[in-house]
Design a protein around this motif. Structure first.
Motif, PDB file in Angstrom:
ATOM      1  N   ILE A 301      11.155  -2.327  59.989  1.00 46.61           N
ATOM      2  CA  ILE A 301      11.329  -1.381  58.638  1.00 46.61           C
ATOM      3  C   ILE A 301      11.959  -0.829  57.820  1.00 46.61           C
ATOM      4  N   VAL A 302      12.689  -0.463  58.964  1.00 45.68           N
ATOM      5  CA  VAL A 302      14.387   0.313  58.897  1.00 45.68           C
ATOM      6  C   VAL A 302      14.861  -0.965  57.712  1.00 45.68           C
ATOM      7  N   VAL A 303      15.255  -1.871  59.006  1.00 47.12           N
ATOM      8  CA  VAL A 303      15.814  -3.794  58.362  1.00 47.12           C
ATOM      9  C   VAL A 303      15.472  -4.006  56.810  1.00 47.12           C
ATOM     10  N   LEU A 304      14.171  -4.291  56.620  1.00 46.65           N
ATOM     11  CA  LEU A 304      13.945  -5.116  55.658  1.00 46.65           C
ATOM     12  C   LEU A 304      13.806  -3.661  54.691  1.00 46.65           C
ATOM     13  N   THR A 305      13.719  -2.367  54.897  1.00 48.14           N
ATOM     14  CA  THR A 305      13.702  -1.605  53.334  1.00 48.14           C
ATOM     15  C   THR A 305      14.969  -1.445  53.561  1.00 48.14           C
ATOM     16  N   ALA A 306      16.032  -1.677  54.114  1.00 44.35           N
ATOM     17  CA  ALA A 306      17.028  -1.596  53.193  1.00 44.35           C
ATOM     18  C   ALA A 306      17.691  -2.891  52.087  1.00 44.35           C
ATOM     19  N   GLY A 307      16.618  -3.642  52.782  1.00 41.95           N
ATOM     20  CA  GLY A 307      17.106  -5.063  51.973  1.00 41.95           C
ATOM     21  C   GLY A 307      15.999  -4.532  50.826  1.00 41.95           C
ATOM     22  N   GLU A 308      15.394  -4.263  51.384  1.00 38.66           N
ATOM     23  CA  GLU A 308      14.335  -3.892  49.878  1.00 38.66           C
ATOM     24  C   GLU A 308      15.048  -2.835  48.993  1.00 38.66           C
ATOM     25  N   ILE A 309      15.867  -2.223  49.395  1.00 44.43           N
ATOM     26  CA  ILE A 309      16.352  -1.275  48.331  1.00 44.43           C
ATOM     27  C   ILE A 309      17.357  -1.694  47.462  1.00 44.43           C
ATOM     28  N   LEU A 310      18.124  -2.643  48.351  1.00 47.58           N
ATOM     29  CA  LEU A 310      18.888  -3.384  48.021  1.00 47.58           C
ATOM     30  C   LEU A 310      18.633  -4.792  46.311  1.00 47.58           C
ATOM     31  N   VAL A 311      17.546  -5.497  46.602  1.00 45.04           N
ATOM     32  CA  VAL A 311      16.859  -6.794  46.244  1.00 45.04           C
ATOM     33  C   VAL A 311      16.058  -5.919  44.743  1.00 45.04           C
ATOM     34  N   THR A 312      15.318  -5.189  45.744  1.00 40.58           N
ATOM     35  CA  THR A 312      14.606  -5.449  44.600  1.00 40.58           C
ATOM     36  C   THR A 312      14.978  -5.273  43.111  1.00 40.58           C
ATOM     37  N   PRO A 313      15.776  -3.226  42.812  1.00 46.65           N
ATOM     38  CA  PRO A 313      16.201  -3.531  41.836  1.00 46.65           C
ATOM     39  C   PRO A 313      17.116  -3.870  41.014  1.00 46.65           C
ATOM     40  N   THR A 314      17.772  -5.012  41.640  1.00 46.58           N
ATOM     41  CA  THR A 314      19.226  -5.952  41.430  1.00 46.58           C
ATOM     42  C   THR A 314      18.746  -6.783  40.528  1.00 46.58           C
ATOM     43  N   ILE A 315      16.971  -7.461  40.979  1.00 40.59           N
ATOM     44  CA  ILE A 315      16.236  -8.382  40.308  1.00 40.59           C
ATOM     45  C   ILE A 315      15.858  -8.260  38.590  1.00 40.59           C
ATOM     46  N   PRO A 316      16.165  -7.721  38.383  1.00 43.57           N
ATOM     47  CA  PRO A 316      15.442  -6.999  36.862  1.00 43.57           C
ATOM     48  C   PRO A 316      16.892  -6.534  36.262  1.00 43.57           C
ATOM     49  N   LEU A 317      17.654  -6.285  37.069  1.00 42.72           N
ATOM     50  CA  LEU A 317      18.749  -5.784  36.336  1.00 42.72           C
ATOM     51  C   LEU A 317      19.579  -7.488  35.578  1.00 42.72           C
ATOM     52  N   LEU A 318      19.952  -8.286  37.138  1.00 44.99           N
ATOM     53  CA  LEU A 318      19.955  -9.472  36.241  1.00 44.99           C
ATOM     54  C   LEU A 318      19.546  -9.994  35.272  1.00 44.99           C
ATOM     55  N   LEU A 319      18.186 -10.146  35.533  1.00 42.05           N
ATOM     56  CA  LEU A 319      17.468 -10.463  34.648  1.00 42.05           C
ATOM     57  C   LEU A 319      17.676 -10.193  33.092  1.00 42.05           C
ATOM     58  N   SER A 320      17.731  -8.549  32.959  1.00 39.85           N
ATOM     59  CA  SER A 320      18.115  -8.092  31.589  1.00 39.85           C
ATOM     60  C   SER A 320      19.890  -8.795  31.709  1.00 39.85           C
ATOM     61  N   LYS A 321      20.523  -8.798  32.227  1.00 38.74           N
ATOM     62  CA  LYS A 321      22.027  -9.390  31.678  1.00 38.74           C
ATOM     63  C   LYS A 321      21.921 -11.069  31.454  1.00 38.74           C
ATOM     64  N   TYR A 322      20.942 -11.444  32.141  1.00 40.68           N
ATOM     65  CA  TYR A 322      21.240 -13.534  31.110  1.00 40.68           C
ATOM     66  C   TYR A 322      20.017 -13.270  30.844  1.00 40.68           C
ATOM     67  N   SER A 323      19.186 -12.299  30.266  1.00 42.07           N
ATOM     68  CA  SER A 323      18.564 -12.436  28.450  1.00 42.07           C
ATOM     69  C   SER A 323      18.768 -11.618  28.064  1.00 42.07           C
ATOM     70  N   ASP A 324      18.910 -12.832  26.538  1.00 37.44           N
ATOM     71  CA  ASP A 324      19.178 -12.066  25.212  1.00 37.44           C
ATOM     72  C   ASP A 324      18.479 -11.763  24.802  1.00 37.44           C
ATOM     73  N   ARG A 325      19.185 -10.957  23.581  1.00 32.14           N
ATOM     74  CA  ARG A 325      18.265  -9.279  22.303  1.00 32.14           C
ATOM     75  C   ARG A 325      16.935 -10.155  22.137  1.00 32.14           C
ATOM     76  N   GLN A 326      16.545 -11.141  21.710  1.00 33.87           N
ATOM     77  CA  GLN A 326      15.384 -11.612  21.801  1.00 33.87           C
ATOM     78  C   GLN A 326      14.456 -12.312  22.819  1.00 33.87           C
ATOM     79  N   HIS A 327      14.858 -12.230  24.273  1.00 38.06           N
ATOM     80  CA  HIS A 327      13.482 -12.421  24.897  1.00 38.06           C
ATOM     81  C   HIS A 327      13.775 -11.396  25.895  1.00 38.06           C
ATOM     82  N   ARG A 328      14.205 -10.374  25.522  1.00 36.52           N
ATOM     83  CA  ARG A 328      14.028  -9.328  26.961  1.00 36.52           C
ATOM     84  C   ARG A 328      12.550  -8.428  27.377  1.00 36.52           C
ATOM     85  N   GLY A 329      11.793  -9.024  26.265  1.00 38.50           N
ATOM     86  CA  GLY A 329       9.872  -7.885  26.810  1.00 38.50           C
ATOM     87  C   GLY A 329       9.741  -9.718  27.857  1.00 38.50           C
ATOM     88  N   PHE A 330      10.237 -11.283  27.254  1.00 38.03           N
ATOM     89  CA  PHE A 330       9.202 -12.011  28.026  1.00 38.03           C
ATOM     90  C   PHE A 330      10.104 -12.176  29.565  1.00 38.03           C
TER      91      PHE A 330
END
Length: 385
Positions: A301-330
């Motif tokens: 669980i310690v190793v899993l949580t370390a992975g979660e700490i790295l992955v979970t905030p990174t995905i929405p951050l990258l989604l924000s960078k790949y989305s244009d201004r007109q489709h951020r919310g979607f």
């Protein structure tokens, strides 16, 4: 950090606390108090998750083409209204309808806040990390309170959740200033963006990231559902299983703030962070492969949580960078939808896989799955920063 961003994090913490009060006790309440089968309870929670997903999709689209503030008020009011109805009439079959509509309101509200985060991220790259951290604090507090409130009365659980959501809506109305999207991009910058992010490549990267969110949630749900059966079959008591998630929550609260210092916001670092997190996700299953000693589950669980700490905030951050201004919310709503579907389907899909291949086969398959996703990270388009 701007005061607006701190207020935003406070509101999201209140939302997480409210959600965290209800989720842990619903199966217990439906099975023990309403005397319905576990299968029936599972279907009710699946409907609840499905309505959250509907709220996310509808809200994400409305955020881009309508009024974000109005979306917050509509979603929040809808959620609070049906929470009070749940407090007044927590009986069968009213529970099914009220819980589903509460989920739809929650999805609308949360989709609006996901869209706001994508806008705030332009000037505050740490907003996703900080939101993940504060949300876990709220969830940890709620998990501690949920059992106590439920032991007094289930009515109290719903009332407490409604009050937390009402507080969040009040703070939003009184103190939160909505971030403004830039109305235009300089012509030269627009050409640069189109050159770096052709539309079809952006769509491919967004699809890959959403699949990561879905598959990592399915993997994580094995720890929250099917691994409990494995541990108890090895003679490990349920109390020790529950302790694993107390350890995980403490780990997030302590180590999440260090993430920004260890991994600066550079494109190659973000991709490396994602790959390392996926590897840790997979490694957690190898650690408990054939395990019978409790310490191995703690390490897992310690190793899993370390992975979660790295992955979970990174995905929405990258989604924000790949989305244009007109489709951020979607685009953010697609990520949230993938998360919700992974949580809803994880126990069921894991159960089928365990039945077909056993725990060892399932754990090896989940490890290989993370390795495949690591290779897919290389397919992501490089972000501009």
């Amino acid at each position: 950090m701007r005061i607006r961003n701190k207020i935003f994090l406070l509101i999201n913490t209140l939302l997480s606390m409210g959600s965290g009060l209800i989720t842990p006790i619903m199966t217990l309440y439906i099975h023990n108090d309403l005397h319905k089968s576990l299968v029936t309870a599972g279907y009710v929670l699946l409907l609840y998750s499905g309505m959250i997903a509907v709220g996310y999709l509808l809200g994400g689209r409305l955020f881009d083409v309508w009024k974000p503030e109005a979306l917050v008020y509509i979603g929040g009011t809808l959620a609070i209204f049906f929470l009070f109805l749940l407090a007044l009439f927590p009986k069968w079959p009213f529970l099914i309808t009220f819980l589903a509509l509460y989920g739809a309101g929650q999805g609308l509200w949360r989709s609006a806040f996901s869209g706001y985060m994508a806008i705030i991220q332009e000037n505050d790259h740490d907003i996703f990390n900080n939101n993940y951290w504060t949300a876990n604090i709220g969830m940890g507090i709620a998990t501690l309170l949920a059992g106590y409130l439920y032991s007094v009365s289930v009515h109290l659980v719903f009332v407490a959740t409604a009050l937390l959501f009402t507080s969040g809506l009040f703070v939003f109305a009184r103190y939160f200033s909505s971030p403004k999207q830039q109305d235009h991009i300089e012509a030269g910058d627009e050409k640069l963006v189109e050159h770096v992010f052709p539309a079809e490549m952006k769509r491919a990267s967004i699809a890959i990231l959403c699949s990561f969110m879905f598959l990592t949630c399915i993997s994580y749900e094995q720890w929250e559902s099917n691994i409990s059966v494995l541990m108890t079959s090895q003679g490990i008591p349920v109390q020790k299983y529950s302790l694993l998630f107390t350890i995980a929550t403490g780990q997030v609260i302590i180590f999440q703030p260090l993430l920004n210092k260890l991994f600066p916001h550079k494109p190659w670092v973000e991709r490396f962070r994602l790959m390392l997190g996926l590897f840790l996700y997979g490694s957690s299953f190898l650690i408990v492969l054939g395990a019978s000693q409790y310490w191995r589950f703690i390490l897992g669980i310690v190793v899993l949580t370390a992975g979660e700490i790295l992955v979970t905030p990174t995905i929405p951050l990258l989604l924000s960078k790949y989305s244009d201004r007109q489709h951020r919310g979607f685009v953010q709503s697609l990520g949230s939808l993938s998360n919700t579907l992974g949580i809803a389907l994880g126990p069921v899909l894991g159960g089928y896989l365990i039945t077909a291949t056993g725990y060892s086969g399932t754990f090896i398959a989940l490890f290989v799955l993370q390795l495949v996703m690591m290779l897919l990270v290389l397919r992501l388009q490089k972000t501009a920063g």
